[in-house]
Design a protein around this motif. Structure first.
Motif, PDB file in Angstrom:
ATOM      1  N   LEU A 150       0.835  -1.203   0.000  1.00 29.63           N
ATOM      2  CA  LEU A 150       0.000   0.000   0.000  1.00 29.63           C
ATOM      3  C   LEU A 150       0.871   1.254   0.000  1.00 29.63           C
ATOM      4  CD1 LEU A 150      -2.771  -1.094   2.530  1.00 29.63           C
ATOM      5  CD2 LEU A 150      -3.102  -0.606   0.096  1.00 29.63           C
ATOM      6  N   ILE A 151       1.954   1.226   0.752  1.00 31.06           N
ATOM      7  CA  ILE A 151       2.865   2.372   0.771  1.00 31.06           C
ATOM      8  C   ILE A 151       3.454   2.594  -0.623  1.00 31.06           C
ATOM      9  CG2 ILE A 151       5.111   3.165   1.630  1.00 31.06           C
ATOM     10  CD1 ILE A 151       4.324   1.920   4.350  1.00 31.06           C
ATOM     11  N   ALA A 152       3.791   1.515  -1.310  1.00 28.37           N
ATOM     12  CA  ALA A 152       4.321   1.635  -2.669  1.00 28.37           C
ATOM     13  C   ALA A 152       3.293   2.253  -3.612  1.00 28.37           C
ATOM     14  CB  ALA A 152       4.758   0.266  -3.183  1.00 28.37           C
ATOM     15  N   LEU A 153       2.015   1.950  -3.397  1.00 24.15           N
ATOM     16  CA  LEU A 153       0.963   2.492  -4.257  1.00 24.15           C
ATOM     17  C   LEU A 153       0.759   3.991  -4.058  1.00 24.15           C
ATOM     18  CD1 LEU A 153      -1.781  -0.311  -4.160  1.00 24.15           C
ATOM     19  CD2 LEU A 153      -0.218   0.256  -6.036  1.00 24.15           C
ATOM     20  N   LEU A 154       1.281   4.540  -2.976  1.00 23.98           N
ATOM     21  CA  LEU A 154       1.215   5.994  -2.786  1.00 23.98           C
ATOM     22  C   LEU A 154       1.976   6.723  -3.887  1.00 23.98           C
ATOM     23  CD1 LEU A 154       1.789   6.280   1.084  1.00 23.98           C
ATOM     24  CD2 LEU A 154      -0.381   6.554  -0.149  1.00 23.98           C
ATOM     25  N   GLY A 155       2.859   6.020  -4.564  1.00 25.64           N
ATOM     26  CA  GLY A 155       3.615   6.620  -5.661  1.00 25.64           C
ATOM     27  C   GLY A 155       3.030   6.335  -7.026  1.00 25.64           C
ATOM     28  N   SER A 156       1.810   5.833  -7.063  1.00 24.05           N
ATOM     29  CA  SER A 156       1.149   5.530  -8.340  1.00 24.05           C
ATOM     30  C   SER A 156       0.972   6.784  -9.185  1.00 24.05           C
ATOM     31  CB  SER A 156      -0.213   4.883  -8.069  1.00 24.05           C
ATOM     32  OG  SER A 156      -0.996   4.822  -9.246  1.00 24.05           O
ATOM     33  N   ASP A 157       0.853   6.604 -10.494  1.00 23.29           N
ATOM     34  CA  ASP A 157       0.550   7.723 -11.390  1.00 23.29           C
ATOM     35  C   ASP A 157      -0.926   8.103 -11.344  1.00 23.29           C
ATOM     36  OD1 ASP A 157       3.173   7.896 -12.274  1.00 23.29           O
ATOM     37  OD2 ASP A 157       2.849   6.506 -13.944  1.00 23.29           O
ATOM     38  N   ASP A 158      -1.752   7.272 -10.706  1.00 21.13           N
ATOM     39  CA  ASP A 158      -3.192   7.507 -10.671  1.00 21.13           C
ATOM     40  C   ASP A 158      -3.593   8.101  -9.323  1.00 21.13           C
ATOM     41  OD1 ASP A 158      -5.937   6.656 -12.100  1.00 21.13           O
ATOM     42  OD2 ASP A 158      -6.116   6.327  -9.942  1.00 21.13           O
ATOM     43  N   SER A 159      -4.304   9.220  -9.356  1.00 20.42           N
ATOM     44  CA  SER A 159      -4.653   9.916  -8.110  1.00 20.42           C
ATOM     45  C   SER A 159      -5.600   9.098  -7.231  1.00 20.42           C
ATOM     46  CB  SER A 159      -5.286  11.272  -8.425  1.00 20.42           C
ATOM     47  OG  SER A 159      -6.493  11.121  -9.150  1.00 20.42           O
ATOM     48  N   THR A 160      -6.521   8.352  -7.846  1.00 24.38           N
ATOM     49  CA  THR A 160      -7.451   7.562  -7.044  1.00 24.38           C
ATOM     50  C   THR A 160      -6.747   6.403  -6.363  1.00 24.38           C
ATOM     51  OG1 THR A 160      -9.236   8.136  -8.575  1.00 24.38           O
ATOM     52  CG2 THR A 160      -9.655   6.333  -7.050  1.00 24.38           C
ATOM     53  N   VAL A 161      -5.804   5.784  -7.052  1.00 23.05           N
ATOM     54  CA  VAL A 161      -5.024   4.705  -6.432  1.00 23.05           C
ATOM     55  C   VAL A 161      -4.246   5.261  -5.237  1.00 23.05           C
ATOM     56  CG1 VAL A 161      -3.101   3.099  -6.757  1.00 23.05           C
ATOM     57  CG2 VAL A 161      -4.858   3.313  -8.523  1.00 23.05           C
ATOM     58  N   ARG A 162      -3.637   6.432  -5.401  1.00 22.81           N
ATOM     59  CA  ARG A 162      -2.896   7.045  -4.285  1.00 22.81           C
ATOM     60  C   ARG A 162      -3.830   7.330  -3.114  1.00 22.81           C
ATOM     61  NH1 ARG A 162      -0.655  10.235  -8.683  1.00 22.81           N
ATOM     62  NH2 ARG A 162      -1.955  12.011  -8.056  1.00 22.81           N
ATOM     63  N   GLU A 163      -4.992   7.889  -3.420  1.00 22.04           N
ATOM     64  CA  GLU A 163      -5.950   8.232  -2.368  1.00 22.04           C
ATOM     65  C   GLU A 163      -6.426   6.978  -1.628  1.00 22.04           C
ATOM     66  OE1 GLU A 163     -10.563   9.834  -1.994  1.00 22.04           O
ATOM     67  OE2 GLU A 163      -9.509   9.938  -3.909  1.00 22.04           O
ATOM     68  N   TRP A 164      -6.834   5.961  -2.371  1.00 22.01           N
ATOM     69  CA  TRP A 164      -7.344   4.738  -1.742  1.00 22.01           C
ATOM     70  C   TRP A 164      -6.261   4.040  -0.930  1.00 22.01           C
ATOM     71  CZ3 TRP A 164     -11.496   1.434  -4.610  1.00 22.01           C
ATOM     72  CH2 TRP A 164     -12.561   2.264  -4.996  1.00 22.01           C
ATOM     73  N   ALA A 165      -5.024   4.070  -1.432  1.00 24.07           N
ATOM     74  CA  ALA A 165      -3.923   3.449  -0.695  1.00 24.07           C
ATOM     75  C   ALA A 165      -3.714   4.152   0.644  1.00 24.07           C
ATOM     76  CB  ALA A 165      -2.645   3.484  -1.522  1.00 24.07           C
ATOM     77  N   ALA A 166      -3.742   5.484   0.634  1.00 21.85           N
ATOM     78  CA  ALA A 166      -3.577   6.242   1.881  1.00 21.85           C
ATOM     79  C   ALA A 166      -4.696   5.931   2.859  1.00 21.85           C
ATOM     80  CB  ALA A 166      -3.533   7.742   1.576  1.00 21.85           C
ATOM     81  N   MET A 167      -5.924   5.892   2.365  1.00 21.86           N
ATOM     82  CA  MET A 167      -7.057   5.632   3.246  1.00 21.86           C
ATOM     83  C   MET A 167      -7.019   4.204   3.793  1.00 21.86           C
ATOM     84  SD  MET A 167     -10.000   7.737   1.150  1.00 21.86           S
ATOM     85  CE  MET A 167     -11.274   7.521   2.395  1.00 21.86           C
ATOM     86  N   ALA A 168      -6.556   3.259   2.982  1.00 20.56           N
ATOM     87  CA  ALA A 168      -6.435   1.882   3.453  1.00 20.56           C
ATOM     88  C   ALA A 168      -5.356   1.775   4.529  1.00 20.56           C
ATOM     89  CB  ALA A 168      -6.118   0.951   2.287  1.00 20.56           C
ATOM     90  N   LEU A 169      -4.240   2.453   4.328  1.00 23.00           N
ATOM     91  CA  LEU A 169      -3.184   2.454   5.342  1.00 23.00           C
ATOM     92  C   LEU A 169      -3.712   2.970   6.671  1.00 23.00           C
ATOM     93  CD1 LEU A 169      -0.258   3.799   3.145  1.00 23.00           C
ATOM     94  CD2 LEU A 169      -0.244   1.608   4.358  1.00 23.00           C
ATOM     95  N   ALA A 170      -4.562   4.000   6.609  1.00 22.40           N
ATOM     96  CA  ALA A 170      -5.119   4.569   7.833  1.00 22.40           C
ATOM     97  C   ALA A 170      -6.147   3.642   8.468  1.00 22.40           C
ATOM     98  CB  ALA A 170      -5.742   5.929   7.542  1.00 22.40           C
ATOM     99  N   SER A 171      -7.051   3.104   7.669  1.00 21.34           N
ATOM    100  CA  SER A 171      -8.102   2.258   8.225  1.00 21.34           C
ATOM    101  C   SER A 171      -7.526   0.976   8.821  1.00 21.34           C
ATOM    102  CB  SER A 171      -9.150   1.926   7.163  1.00 21.34           C
ATOM    103  OG  SER A 171      -8.592   1.163   6.111  1.00 21.34           O
ATOM    104  N   LEU A 172      -6.399   0.511   8.269  1.00 22.37           N
ATOM    105  CA  LEU A 172      -5.762  -0.694   8.792  1.00 22.37           C
ATOM    106  C   LEU A 172      -4.734  -0.384   9.889  1.00 22.37           C
ATOM    107  CD1 LEU A 172      -5.208  -2.605   5.420  1.00 22.37           C
ATOM    108  CD2 LEU A 172      -6.971  -3.029   7.152  1.00 22.37           C
ATOM    109  N   LYS A 173      -4.493   0.902  10.145  1.00 25.76           N
ATOM    110  CA  LYS A 173      -3.541   1.320  11.177  1.00 25.76           C
ATOM    111  C   LYS A 173      -2.169   0.666  10.967  1.00 25.76           C
ATOM    112  CE  LYS A 173      -6.854   3.543  13.339  1.00 25.76           C
ATOM    113  NZ  LYS A 173      -6.955   5.017  13.227  1.00 25.76           N
ATOM    114  N   ILE A 174      -1.677   0.741   9.734  1.00 22.59           N
ATOM    115  CA  ILE A 174      -0.409   0.109   9.385  1.00 22.59           C
ATOM    116  C   ILE A 174       0.758   0.843  10.052  1.00 22.59           C
ATOM    117  CG2 ILE A 174       1.177  -0.435   7.511  1.00 22.59           C
ATOM    118  CD1 ILE A 174      -1.286  -2.230   7.548  1.00 22.59           C
ATOM    119  N   ASP A 175       1.596   0.099  10.739  1.00 16.22           N
ATOM    120  CA  ASP A 175       2.781   0.690  11.370  1.00 16.22           C
ATOM    121  C   ASP A 175       3.687   1.312  10.302  1.00 16.22           C
ATOM    122  OD1 ASP A 175       1.961  -0.134  13.870  1.00 16.22           O
ATOM    123  OD2 ASP A 175       3.165  -1.973  13.864  1.00 16.22           O
ATOM    124  N   GLY A 176       4.223   2.481  10.613  1.00 13.08           N
ATOM    125  CA  GLY A 176       5.151   3.137   9.704  1.00 13.08           C
ATOM    126  C   GLY A 176       4.488   3.853   8.548  1.00 13.08           C
ATOM    127  N   ALA A 177       3.165   4.020   8.600  1.00 17.51           N
ATOM    128  CA  ALA A 177       2.454   4.638   7.474  1.00 17.51           C
ATOM    129  C   ALA A 177       2.475   6.159   7.519  1.00 17.51           C
ATOM    130  CB  ALA A 177       1.012   4.147   7.433  1.00 17.51           C
TER     131      ALA A 177
END
Length: 243
Positions: A68-95
């Protein structure tokens, strides 16, 4: 099973129907499918990656964090947004730092703050306790809890909320209206005013411009004991986050 999972991952890109069935089956398989989905992410197009993010959220396996962190660098804005929100909802360490970096990159691209990507990333930072929205005392005191624990304010007090936020140098981006009936929440059409802010203007101008437009909305807004409003606003620090 490995071959079957690989076939399901390939189907995630097919938005005509197979993707939805593949998504459901991968969620059912659960954690056993996560390593293969992670390995298959680079081969997926936008739709497949978004569907994979949904699988990650449903399965809630922390091993998906680096992907998910790697997807934050996607060329697509929606992929970046969803990846960030998933990292938050899952409370991923180091996010926190990667999501902060993604937000700064969003600002550097001059993406308007009221667009979906920056809004989603701000939500993620708030959920990760890396952002604290400014909630003035009157606004906090008038907040009511609607159905399903959705926080909002009674629409009859909307003008007071607008002035309180503006008096505390907050810029309102937009507002949504809700009707609560029998403990269910339904969206209600708002006044539908079409307004945009000039984000190159001084902050004080943005505050007053958003106040003026929002007060026009309040004048035309639906009102009732079961009508609630949920404004979205930002602070000056949201445009100039700490590095």
């Amino acid at each position: 099973m490995t071959t079957h999972i690989a076939r399901l991952i390939q189907q995630l890109d097919d938005s005509t129907g197979p993707s939805y069935d593949a998504r459901a089956e991968l969620i059912y398989i659960g954690s056993d499918a996560i390593p293969a989905i992670i390995d298959g992410l680079p081969s997926l197009d936008r739709f497949g990656q978004l569907t994979a993010i949904e699988v990650f959220e449903e399965v809630a396996d922390p091993r998906c964090g680096p992907a998910l962190i790697a997807l934050l660098g996607s060329d697509d804005s929606t992929v970046r947004e969803w990846a960030a929100m998933a990292l938050a909802s899952l409370k991923i360490d180091g996010a926190v730092e990667p999501v902060r970096h993604a937000y700064r990159a969003c600002l550097e691209r001059a993406t308007p703050p009221d667009w979906s990507e920056p809004e989603g990333i701000r939500w993620a930072l708030t959920e990760l306790s890396a952002r604290s929205p400014v909630v003035p005392p009157l606004t906090a005191r008038l907040r009511a809890t609607a159905a399903d624990d959705a926080l909002g304010w009674r629409s009859a007090r909307f003008a007071e909320i607008i002035n309180d936020l503006a008096d505390h140098a907050q810029v309102i981006l937009y507002s949504q209206f809700w009707r609560v009936d029998a403990d269910r929440t339904y969206g209600v059409p708002g006044p539908g005013l079409d307004w945009e802010l000039d984000w190159t203007a001084p902050w004080e101008h943005l505050v007053e411009e958003s106040r003026a437009w929002s007060l026009l909305e309040a004048f035309e807004a639906p009102v009732g004991d079961n009508i609630f409003v949920a404004p979205t606003w930002i602070d000056r620090t949201d445009l100039h986050p700490e590095r």
